[in-house]
Write an enzyme that holds these catalytic residues in place. Structure first.
Site, PDB file in Angstrom:
ATOM      1  N   ASP A  95       0.830  -1.201   0.000  1.00  0.00           N
ATOM      2  CA  ASP A  95       0.000   0.000   0.000  1.00  0.00           C
ATOM      3  C   ASP A  95       0.867   1.254   0.000  1.00  0.00           C
ATOM      4  OD1 ASP A  95      -2.499   1.034  -0.310  1.00  0.00           O
ATOM      5  OD2 ASP A  95      -2.957   1.158   1.820  1.00  0.00           O
ATOM      6  N   ALA A 147       5.287   4.180  -4.106  1.00  0.00           N
ATOM      7  CA  ALA A 147       6.684   4.040  -4.502  1.00  0.00           C
ATOM      8  C   ALA A 147       7.052   2.562  -4.661  1.00  0.00           C
ATOM      9  CB  ALA A 147       7.595   4.712  -3.480  1.00  0.00           C
ATOM     10  N   CYS A 196      -3.644   5.143   5.048  1.00  0.00           N
ATOM     11  CA  CYS A 196      -4.561   4.644   6.068  1.00  0.00           C
ATOM     12  C   CYS A 196      -4.316   5.343   7.403  1.00  0.00           C
ATOM     13  CB  CYS A 196      -4.396   3.130   6.218  1.00  0.00           C
ATOM     14  SG  CYS A 196      -4.967   2.186   4.783  1.00  0.00           S
TER      15      CYS A 196
END
Length: 325
Positions: A122, A125, A177
């Site tokens: 997640d 990059a 998140c």
């Protein structure tokens, strides 16, 4: 063979399919919210060899969405706990647990040894590094992202376009998140879809999930998706590089100020502010390398410099160059 009896009953699996699982090598990058269901379901299915890469330690804030871990695991390396959990679930599975961050050069090594790569980090990059490595090696990549109560999962590379063909540019903001929040079951659903896609790829099923995107909105309970076969590969994207990929003569600029980064990512780097960037004239025939924490600012700055005539550009992210969580 009673462990796998229910899946062997499926026409798509059978004994031949189970043999494919047992001989398969799958690399899972990230042992967090997405990685938890991925690892549990791949181990449960009998995938013979799992490589798990994650630099992080278990924290209490992980527990609501990462069912691999318990209170007693707090402060332990995630990959060590994940390896123990997989061994307890299915001792037939071999686990290569690597407590490190993914760098562009490590990505090449990981991909070379895998039949399928799963991006469960997640992090955009990491995702772009994996996509570049998988596209070059023609290795299937199953990548996903979750934020809030929505997410998506796609199958890239091998016989399908790369992730860059679908997402040629990074997002405008770097919401995560941690900053925007997430519900645990959403991560579980998307991670489970990643595991399902990986198993279908290993079986060689037709239709293949490669070249397919599945979207999930669990606030309104809407599933969607689209086919992206035929999407053209961009030829003007920026490459993420690590310190070991620097060249003699590179001009390296640190986009974080001295308060944010008292020590620049590269010792020889010069600090560059947004005002400096607006007045900087690219030097012909010298590659410009731009550094920041996540890679987002560096990518955006590279876009500005390209518009100003820079021909050779690369970006670096601190999270890709050190064993940082």
């Amino acid at each position: 063979m009673s462990r796998y009896a229910r899946q062997i009953q499926l026409p798509d699996v059978g004994l031949d399919g189970q043999d494919k699982f047992s001989r398969a090598k799958v690399a899972v990058i990230g042992a967090g919210g997405l990685g938890s269901p991925v690892l549990l379901y791949l181990a449960g299915a009998g995938v013979g060899h799992l490589t798990v890469l994650d630099a992080d330690h278990v924290s209490q804030s992980n527990l609501h969405r990462q069912p691999l871990y318990r209170m007693s695991d707090i402060d332990r390396p995630k990959v060590a706990v994940a390896a123990e959990a997989i061994a307890a679930l299915n001792p037939e599975v071999t686990v290569d647990a690597r407590q490190c961050s993914l760098t562009p050069d490590v990505a090449t090594q990981i991909v070379a040894d895998a039949d399928v790569v799963i991006d469960a980090a997640d992090s955009f990059a990491v995702t772009y590094c994996l996509s570049d490595a998988c596209y070059a090696a023609q290795t299937p990549l199953i990548s996903a992202s979750v934020l809030g109560q929505a997410g998506y999962v796609g199958g890239y590379c091998a016989c399908a376009p790369s992730l860059r063909a679908v997402f040629p540019d990074l997002p405008q903001t770097g919401a995560t998140c941690a900053s925007a929040g997430v519900l645990g079951p959403v991560v579980g659903v998307v991670g489970s879809l990643q595991a399902q896609m990986a198993l279908r790829v290993l079986l060689g099923c037709d239709p293949s999930p490669l070249g397919r995107m599945v979207t999930v909105d669990l606030e309104s309970f809407v599933f969607g998706g689209f086919d992206f076969h035929g999407s053209p590969e961009p030829n003007d994207g920026f490459s993420f590089i690590s310190k070991g990929m620097l060249r003699e003569g590179d001009l390296v600029f640190e986009l974080r100020d001295a308060d944010e980064a008292p020590e620049p990512l590269v010792a020889s780097a010069r600090y560059m502010s947004q005002d400096d960037l607006a007045h900087f004239d690219p030097i012909p025939d010298r590659r410009i390398v731009l550094c920041c924490q996540s890679g987002l600012r560096a990518w955006q700055a590279a876009s500005v410099l390209r518009a100003r005539g820079a021909r050779s550009l690369a970006v670096m992210a601190a999270t890709l160059c050190a064993d940082a969580p």
